[in-house]
Motif scaffolding. Structure first.
Motif, PDB file in Angstrom:
ATOM      1  N   THR A  45       0.810  -1.212   0.000  1.00  0.00           N
ATOM      2  CA  THR A  45       0.000   0.000   0.000  1.00  0.00           C
ATOM      3  C   THR A  45       0.844   1.262   0.000  1.00  0.00           C
ATOM      4  O   THR A  45       0.376   2.323   0.373  1.00  0.00           O
ATOM      5  N   PHE A  46       2.087   1.149  -0.447  1.00  0.00           N
ATOM      6  CA  PHE A  46       2.994   2.302  -0.454  1.00  0.00           C
ATOM      7  C   PHE A  46       2.381   3.482  -1.186  1.00  0.00           C
ATOM      8  O   PHE A  46       2.549   4.630  -0.776  1.00  0.00           O
ATOM      9  N   SER A  47       1.655   3.222  -2.254  1.00  0.00           N
ATOM     10  CA  SER A  47       1.117   4.302  -3.075  1.00  0.00           C
ATOM     11  C   SER A  47       0.103   5.155  -2.349  1.00  0.00           C
ATOM     12  O   SER A  47      -0.234   6.247  -2.804  1.00  0.00           O
ATOM     13  N   THR A  48      -0.394   4.694  -1.204  1.00  0.00           N
ATOM     14  CA  THR A  48      -1.382   5.464  -0.444  1.00  0.00           C
ATOM     15  C   THR A  48      -0.787   6.132   0.790  1.00  0.00           C
ATOM     16  O   THR A  48      -1.525   6.612   1.653  1.00  0.00           O
ATOM     17  N   TYR A  49       0.528   6.161   0.888  1.00  0.00           N
ATOM     18  CA  TYR A  49       1.199   6.831   1.995  1.00  0.00           C
ATOM     19  C   TYR A  49       1.824   8.137   1.520  1.00  0.00           C
ATOM     20  O   TYR A  49       2.444   8.190   0.459  1.00  0.00           O
ATOM     21  N   THR A  50       1.657   9.160   2.324  1.00  0.00           N
ATOM     22  CA  THR A  50       2.434  10.380   2.125  1.00  0.00           C
ATOM     23  C   THR A  50       3.804  10.152   2.755  1.00  0.00           C
ATOM     24  O   THR A  50       3.900   9.656   3.870  1.00  0.00           O
ATOM     25  N   MET A  51       4.848  10.499   2.022  1.00  0.00           N
ATOM     26  CA  MET A  51       6.220  10.270   2.475  1.00  0.00           C
ATOM     27  C   MET A  51       6.895  11.580   2.839  1.00  0.00           C
ATOM     28  O   MET A  51       6.692  12.603   2.184  1.00  0.00           O
ATOM     29  N   GLY A  52       7.717  11.516   3.872  1.00  0.00           N
ATOM     30  CA  GLY A  52       8.430  12.716   4.298  1.00  0.00           C
ATOM     31  C   GLY A  52       9.879  12.413   4.603  1.00  0.00           C
ATOM     32  O   GLY A  52      10.249  11.270   4.894  1.00  0.00           O
ATOM     33  N   TRP A  53      10.695  13.448   4.508  1.00  0.00           N
ATOM     34  CA  TRP A  53      12.091  13.378   4.930  1.00  0.00           C
ATOM     35  C   TRP A  53      12.310  14.414   6.024  1.00  0.00           C
ATOM     36  O   TRP A  53      11.858  15.553   5.905  1.00  0.00           O
ATOM     37  N   PHE A  54      12.994  14.000   7.070  1.00  0.00           N
ATOM     38  CA  PHE A  54      13.357  14.866   8.185  1.00  0.00           C
ATOM     39  C   PHE A  54      14.848  14.681   8.445  1.00  0.00           C
ATOM     40  O   PHE A  54      15.452  13.718   7.988  1.00  0.00           O
ATOM     41  N   ARG A  55      15.421  15.613   9.184  1.00  0.00           N
ATOM     42  CA  ARG A  55      16.832  15.483   9.532  1.00  0.00           C
ATOM     43  C   ARG A  55      17.075  15.995  10.930  1.00  0.00           C
ATOM     44  O   ARG A  55      16.338  16.826  11.450  1.00  0.00           O
ATOM     45  N   GLN A  56      18.135  15.475  11.527  1.00  0.00           N
ATOM     46  CA  GLN A  56      18.506  15.910  12.871  1.00  0.00           C
ATOM     47  C   GLN A  56      20.012  16.048  12.939  1.00  0.00           C
ATOM     48  O   GLN A  56      20.748  15.065  12.767  1.00  0.00           O
ATOM     49  N   ALA A  57      20.449  17.258  13.200  1.00  0.00           N
ATOM     50  CA  ALA A  57      21.870  17.540  13.364  1.00  0.00           C
ATOM     51  C   ALA A  57      22.251  17.385  14.830  1.00  0.00           C
ATOM     52  O   ALA A  57      21.386  17.483  15.711  1.00  0.00           O
ATOM     53  N   PRO A  58      23.523  17.145  15.130  1.00  0.00           N
ATOM     54  CA  PRO A  58      23.950  16.974  16.525  1.00  0.00           C
ATOM     55  C   PRO A  58      23.557  18.169  17.379  1.00  0.00           C
ATOM     56  O   PRO A  58      23.818  19.316  17.011  1.00  0.00           O
ATOM     57  N   GLY A  59      22.909  17.890  18.505  1.00  0.00           N
ATOM     58  CA  GLY A  59      22.534  18.945  19.434  1.00  0.00           C
ATOM     59  C   GLY A  59      21.334  19.766  19.027  1.00  0.00           C
ATOM     60  O   GLY A  59      21.006  20.746  19.696  1.00  0.00           O
ATOM     61  N   LYS A  60      20.687  19.360  17.925  1.00  0.00           N
ATOM     62  CA  LYS A  60      19.530  20.119  17.451  1.00  0.00           C
ATOM     63  C   LYS A  60      18.293  19.223  17.388  1.00  0.00           C
ATOM     64  O   LYS A  60      18.393  18.000  17.378  1.00  0.00           O
TER      65      LYS A  60
END
Length: 123
Positions: free
Chosen positions: A27-42
């Motif tokens: 069911t991948f086609s029915t998911y909204t996908m996102g990218w996030f990031r986390q830098a050290p200490g943030k």
């Protein structure tokens, strides 16, 4: 759905990388996908998202014009093409999925998360 992020690495200022997020399930086609990031200490921050409806995208101002999110439903994979990388882009990058169509920037609205892939940009 299970997510597996890959494609990170050590690059120089101005280089490019493409991250991939492979998803399990049919069911991948029915998911909204996102990218996030986390830098050290943030805190973790939003990078980009792509809706499963019409492929609408939404990007953080800090990456607009440099990063592009896309998806290939036939391959159950989302991508983050990162161009003109800067040292401040250094972080662990996470892919995430949510069942709604809205490409939210709020991480708490995403139910599924990958393990993260390290991106390091040297000056």
């Amino acid at each position: 759905v299970q997510l597996q992020a890959s494609g990170g690495g050590l690059v120089q200022d101005g280089d490019s990388l493409r991250l991939s997020c492979a998803a399990s399930g049919r069911t991948f086609s029915t998911y909204t996908m996102g990218w996030f990031r986390q830098a050290p200490g943030k805190e973790r921050e939003f990078v980009a998202a792509i809706s499963w409806i019409l492929g609408n995208t939404y990007s953080a101002d800090s990456v607009k014009g440099r990063f592009t999110i896309s998806r290939d439903n036939a391959k159950n994979t989302a991508y983050l093409q990162m161009n003109s990388l800067k040292p401040e882009d250094t972080a662990v990058y996470y892919c995430a999925a949510r069942t709604g169509w809205e490409p939210y920037k709020d991480d708490y609205k995403y139910s599924y998360w990958g393990q993260g892939t390290q991106v390091t940009v040297s000056s």
